[in-house]
Structures are given as structure tokens and as C-alpha cells.
Design an enzyme around this catalytic site. Structure first.
Site, PDB file in Angstrom:
ATOM      1  N   MET A  56       0.841  -1.196   0.000  1.00  0.00           N
ATOM      2  CA  MET A  56       0.000   0.000   0.000  1.00  0.00           C
ATOM      3  C   MET A  56       0.873   1.242   0.000  1.00  0.00           C
ATOM      4  O   MET A  56       2.010   1.208   0.446  1.00  0.00           O
ATOM      5  CB  MET A  56      -0.905   0.006   1.232  1.00  0.00           C
ATOM      6  CG  MET A  56      -1.952   1.119   1.186  1.00  0.00           C
ATOM      7  SD  MET A  56      -2.441   1.663   2.814  1.00  0.00           S
ATOM      8  CE  MET A  56      -0.992   2.615   3.280  1.00  0.00           C
ATOM      9  N   CYS A  57       0.308   2.342  -0.473  1.00  0.00           N
ATOM     10  CA  CYS A  57       1.066   3.584  -0.470  1.00  0.00           C
ATOM     11  C   CYS A  57       0.109   4.761  -0.497  1.00  0.00           C
ATOM     12  O   CYS A  57      -1.099   4.610  -0.561  1.00  0.00           O
ATOM     13  CB  CYS A  57       2.012   3.641  -1.665  1.00  0.00           C
ATOM     14  SG  CYS A  57       1.169   3.806  -3.242  1.00  0.00           S
ATOM     15  N   GLY A  58       0.695   5.951  -0.446  1.00  0.00           N
ATOM     16  CA  GLY A  58      -0.052   7.162  -0.710  1.00  0.00           C
ATOM     17  C   GLY A  58       0.381   7.665  -2.062  1.00  0.00           C
ATOM     18  O   GLY A  58       1.575   7.658  -2.374  1.00  0.00           O
TER      19      GLY A  58
ATOM     20  N   SER B 177       4.396   7.195  -1.875  1.00  0.00           N
ATOM     21  CA  SER B 177       5.067   6.684  -0.679  1.00  0.00           C
ATOM     22  C   SER B 177       4.801   5.190  -0.586  1.00  0.00           C
ATOM     23  O   SER B 177       3.793   4.692  -1.104  1.00  0.00           O
ATOM     24  CB  SER B 177       4.550   7.392   0.575  1.00  0.00           C
ATOM     25  OG  SER B 177       3.170   7.137   0.775  1.00  0.00           O
TER      26      SER B 177
END
Length: 620
Positions: free
Chosen positions: A1-3, A77
């Protein structure tokens, strides 16, 4: 997962862009990179693409022609939940850029040493056109996407091919990962795509990206246009998911088969054996849900310095949904590893006064009797401060005992997260900012509970006879039972629909539940939980599980003719009993904000409607 974050704006090519909106934009962009960075603490990187345009910038003064360019910034990110090494995003190769938010659970073979973003990026680079994009995304089970040329329908992806100059972006059909969009306007002439916002900011008008299709932005046309600020209508198109017959392209429709008029009542807790159709449905539900949990808890990398600690946690109320997920996780998490059960309780002044025998007039009439009874249960339960013996804490204490008996040898950490009233007040502005653009009373109540639960700071003890010790859950994967009520008929409105229109009314209500899942709370929940660098996973909302449950005849899932606690989510109750969760199988539905006491904390809030927009929002 990331932003992930992407911005597109027209600026000066000679670095002399000093207009007011440029200064506002730069400050906002920095803030959005920061909040997206919190979602992925392991790595953050940005990449900027500069493309010349055929027109001067908006702010060039008369008689002063300057070169202009389209500036496209990508930021991502990384929260490492796959593979054995951190992979830095955005992914880049030969001009292509790709950002991904989520994990591939089905549709693409990925071993424990591989990174799904890298593998998916290679797929996109092989074949990404407007015709192929729905199939690419529809064959992968996962979250949201932004892509400059190739898009995916499960996680956030950004990929760029200068030859086509198209930006694709999408969320998955259920909207399990957040993606917000600000469309350019004359006042703020830029496009923003972001996993999360910074609250109520004057420089954007964020809204949740719709999930019904894959968005395609023609960047080539924007480069030729003289006024990007007029909006996106001339540049943006939507590719329907139905353009692909792929397995994960769309949400399944509810089976409309009606039961026979003389269908007998079947008591889920009776001793008589069930007919084969029901028995087979129970077995298949256990199998489907077990596989969904397995796919969501396996191969989670061990964090440096956290060897031997729990890698998986369950948002745990002690209800049937969370207990079933905890039991199934036990089957697939190594036996020598703990599983954290996170149970949150709020110090609520209004409810405490009632529990201690104070003025019950602070509560609505319909709640007084319920909380007097809850107070009696709390006295018996013992083992904690009365302020935090909320309904979910009581059932959590009871259910962890059932799990310990059923699963000997497993360490179950019931993480009791106690939230003092003053601490919840202090966090309110932060929570309001993260959940934006969600902003109702109910949004805030639920977001507060999820914020403190996902932070995971609390206390544990291995039995009621032992002393508590401080504990912080570092598990990065949080299992969430959301979706079972929508799929299996767990709400009171399903019973109301049956009273009004019979089984047809129930079928229509279940279809409505499925239709509005993408627009309700999944994006908000993702923004809140991910702010702590953690990821929520929804085993009930696996598209495979959704397809199975939607395809079952309604009468195999629930029976509104039975009492509450039997007729709602009947199939899941039968499944829980079959695996040995007898106490959990009889639990009645209780909303998180009421079970944790995160709702209606202050005097005068007792009758506030949940859909009211909260008056105090964050100005950034």
C-alpha cells in the site's frame, strides 16, 4: 500500500512563475506530499514531467510572451507489505511512470519474494491502450489506480507514455482505497489526484473519485488548449468497466430468485439438521471466506526490530464478523505468532453518568433502558475502569475467552485501547482533516473510533487474573469485518423492507446495499487508518466473496421472519456455529460508534442526526 499524489498545471518554462495561485499551489502541493507520505513511511519519492505547450501561461502580461509548459508531478510513498525489500515508487522505465496503491490478491501470480507493483507495471508496459485498459484492470483483484497511458482497477496507479499522452486513473469497483480529485477551476487552475486531503482547504474542492469507470485524461489536448482552467469536460472521458468481461471488472448483481411461498422456518440454533441447500451454502461460505482471509494475511514481511511480534491485527468488537475473521486468521498465521485483537473504548461523559446511576435524561428515551441493562452486565464483567466497559469491550472480553478455548496455543492479544475524553477532544481536528471530504456527524463518530483503534496504543493481559501491561500493536495489516451486513442482510432496514414488500423488498434492499458500497465509507476509512502507516483489508469484500454471496438466493442468506440475532445474517451465524464459535454466532448487530461510545459524547448531542454536516472543520 502507499499514498499517491498527482498534480497537473500549466506554468512558466523559464522558472519565473511568481503569480499568487502558483505560490498557493506550491504550498498545497507540499502539504499533500506530506500527508500522503504518512501512508507509506518506508520510502517516498516524486517525479516531475515537463511538457511544452502551444500557448503562453495564464499570467503572462500583455506584450510579454513567455514559453509555457505542462507540469505533471507524481509522488508516491511506500508501505512495504509484499516482497523482502523496499521498492521505491513512482515506478519508472523508458519514460513510463507508474504509481500503485494496494496489493494484488487475485488475477496475477506473485510469489512471496516479488513486488506486485513492479509486476503489474511490467504488464502495463506490454499492453496499455484505451481498448486494453479495462481488461488489464478487470483481471486484477485489488484497489486504486492513476496511470499516464495504462490504468488498473484495483490500486492507485500512475503510468505515463509520452507517445499517447493520456493519463488513466481509477479506483477499484468497490472503492476500497481512497482517491480524491480536484478539478481545475478559474480560481485554482490545476488538477489534483490524491489518496488523502489536508482538510478543509480553500485551494481545492476535493471529492471522492467515482468508481463506475476508468478515467482517461487526454494530456495532448490540454497541451494544445489555451485554457485548462475552464474544466475537464473537453479532455476527460470515462471508459466503462463493462467494456471488459473480465472477472473483477464489475460488482456482481444480487440473485432475484424468490423462495417458495410455503418455505418452512428453520431455526439456526435448533438441533434439527438443515436441508442440503443450506448446508452446502454454509460450507461454501466458510471456504470462500477462509481463502479470502488467507490471501490477506500470508507473506506479510517482518519489520526490522519487530521479529516475533504480531503482523496481523483484527478490528475486534467481539461481534460475529470480527470474531469469524480472527478465527480464520488463526488458520493461516504461524501458530507461534500472536494475533492482535484491537478493541477501542471511549470515555463518554453522557454514558458514564447513566452507568453510575446519574441523570439518565441525558440519553434519548429509547436508549435509557438499554444502557441500564448494559450497566448491570458491566458490573459482572469486571476487570477494568468502569468508564471503558462499553458494550464492545464487554463482548470483546467474552469473545477472546471463546477464541482462547477454541484455539489453544495461540497468543491472542486483546489490545484494550482506552480513549480519555480529553484525548478524543484534542484529536478531533486532526481526524476531521484526515477524513475530509467526509464531514457528517456519523463520519466523525466512526472516524474517531478507527483513528484510535488503528493507532493501536493500549494495554493487554493474558487472563483476567493477571495485571495489565502497556502495549502498542505494530501490526501493519488490520482485518475489518465491513461488508457482511450489506451482503448478508444484517441491518434493521432489511427487516423493514420485508415487512413492507416481502422477499422482493429484501432483494431490492440488498441490491441497493451493493450499489452504494463504493460511495459510503470505504474511502474515509482508508484515509483514517492509513494515516498511521497501516492498511485495512476487508475479507468480506473480496470480489470473489461478493460474487458468491450476491449469487446465492436471498432465503439462504437471511430470514427476516426469525427474531433479531437469528434471522439477520443467518448464513454467517450457521457458519460460525459450524466452526465452533457458538457464543459469537448469537451476537446481535451493534454499530461501532455506539458499541465503542465514540458517538454523542457531549451534552446536547443525544438527538443529533448522523447525516448532519459537522459545523467545525479544519482551516488549513
Amino acid at each position: 500500500m502507499c499514498g499517491i499524489y498527482c498534480s497537473i498545471r500549466v506554468g512558466s518554462a523559464d522558472s519565473s512563475d511568481h503569480c499568487v495561485d502558483a505560490e498557493v499551489f506550491q504550498a498545497l502541493s507540499e502539504q499533500l506530499r506530506s500527508v500522503n507520505g504518512a501512508r507509506g513511511p518506508d520510502a517516498q519519492t516524486s517525479y516531475t514531467l515537463r511538457l511544452p505547450t502551444s500557448h503562453p501561461p495564464r499570467d503572462s502580461s500583455e506584450g510579454q510572451a513567455r514559453g509555457s509548459e505542462l507540469q505533471i508531478e507524481f509522488f508516491a510513498s511506500e508501505l512495504m507489505l509484499r516482497g523482502r525489500a523496499v521498492v521505491v515508487q513512482p515506478h519508472q522505465q523508458e519514460g513510463d511512470v507508474f504509481c500503485w496503491n494496494g496489493e494484488v490478491f487475485e488475477g496475477l501470480n506473485i510469489n512471496s519474494e516479488e513486488n506486485d507493483g513492479v509486476k503489474l507495471f511490467s504488464r502495463f508496459r506490454l499492453d496499455c491502450t484505451p481498448d486494453s485498459v479495462p481488461g488489464l484492470l478487470g483481471n486484477v483483484e485489488g484497489p486504486s489506480v492513476i496511470s499516464w497511458q495504462p490504468p488498473t482497477a484495483k490500486a492507485l496507479t500512475i503510468s505515463i507514455k509520452s507517445s499517447s499522452e493520456k493519463l488513466y486513473f481509477a479506483r477499484d469497483p468497490l472503492g476500497r482505497r481512497s482517491l480524491l480529485i480536484h478539478k481545475p477551476s478559474p480560481l485554482f487552475p490545476y488538477l489534483l489526484l490524491s489518496s488523502v486531503s489536508v482538510g478543509n482547504h480553500l485551494a481545492y474542492q476535493f471529492e471522492e473519485l467515482r468508481t463506475e469507470g476508468i478515467f482517461c485524461l487526454d494530456v495532448g489536448l490540454i497541451r494544445q488548449s489555451s485554457d485548462f482552467a475552464k474544466g475537464l469536460d473537453d479532455y476527460l472521458s470515462i471508459i466503462p468497466r463493462r467494456a471488459s468481461a473480465a472477472k473483477f471488472a464489475e460488482i456482481s448483481r444480487v440473485n432475484t430468485t424468490l423462495p417458495l411461498e410455503d418455505m418452512p422456518l428453520l431455526d439456526p440454533f435448533g438441533s434439527r439438521p438443515f436441508p442440503k441447500a443450506w448446508s452446502d451454502a454454509v460450507d461454501e461460505l466458510i471456504s470462500q471466506l477462509d481463502r479470502s482471509v488467507m490471501l490477506r494475511v500470508r507473506d506479510i514481511p517482518v519489520q526490522f526490530g519487530q521479529e516475533g511480534k504480531a503482523r496481523v491485527a483484527v478490528l475486534f468488537s467481539g461481534g460475529i464478523d470480527s470474531t469469524m475473521l480472527a478465527f480464520l486468521a488463526h488458520r493461516h498465521v504461524p501458530r507461534d505468532e500472536a494475533i492482535d485483537l484491537i478493541n477501542v473504548a471511549f470515555e463518554n461523559p453522557r454514558k458514564i453518568q447513566v452507568q453510575l446511576g446519574g441523570n439518565s435524561d441525558m440519553l434519548p428515551k429509547r436508549e435509557r433502558k438499554k444502557y441500564r441493562k448494559a450497566g448491570e452486565i458491566m458490573k459482572v464483567a469486571g476487570g477494568g475502569t468502569a468508564s471503558y466497559l462499553v458494550p464492545d469491550r464487554v463482548t470483546g472480553l467474552e469473545e477472546v475467552d471463546e477464541l482462547r478455548k477454541l484455539c489453544p496455543g495461540r497468543t491472542w492479544n486483546l489490545v484494550e485501547v482506552d480513549v480519555p475524553y480529553e484525548e478524543s477532544l484534542a484529536a478531533r481536528s486532526t481526524v476531521e482533516a484526515i477524513m475530509w471530504p467526509s464531514r457528517t456527524v456519523m463520519d466523525l463518530s466512526l472516524a474517531m473510533a478507527l483513528y484510535f483503534a488503528s493507532r493501536g496504543v493500549g494495554r493487554i493481559r493474558s487472563s483476567s487474573s493477571e495485571c495489565y501491561k502497556a502495549y502498542t500493536s505494530h501490526a501493519r495489516v488490520l482485518l475489518n469485518g465491513l461488508g457482511s451486513d450489506e451482503l448478508l442482510g444484517g441491518y434493521g432496514r432489511h427487516r423493514t423492507a420485508f415487512t413492507a414488500r416481502g422477499w422482493e423488498g429484501v432483494i431490492d434492499e440488498l441490491q441497493l446495499e451493493l450499489d452504494r458500497i463504493p460511495t459510503r465509507n470505504l474511502g474515509r476509512d482508508d484515509r483514517i487508518i492509513s494515516s498511521h502507516g497501516k492498511e485495512t483489508r476487508h475479507p468480506f469484500l473480496s470480489l470473489s466473496v461478493v460474487s458468491f454471496l450476491a449469487g446465492l438466493p436471498v432465503y439462504l442468506k437471511l430470514d427476516p421472519r426469525l427474531d433479531v440475532g437469528k434471522g439477520d445474517k443467518t448464513l454467517l451465524r450457521l457458519a460460525a456455529r459450524r466452526v465452533g464459535l457458538v457464543e459469537a454466532s448469537a451476537r446481535k448487530k451493534r454499530a461501532m460508534q455506539f458499541g465503542s461510545h465514540s458517538a454523542r459524547m457531549e451534552a446536547g448531542e443525544g438527538e443529533r442526526r448522523g447525516d448532519l454536516v459537522i459545523g467545525r472543520l479544519v482551516d488549513t
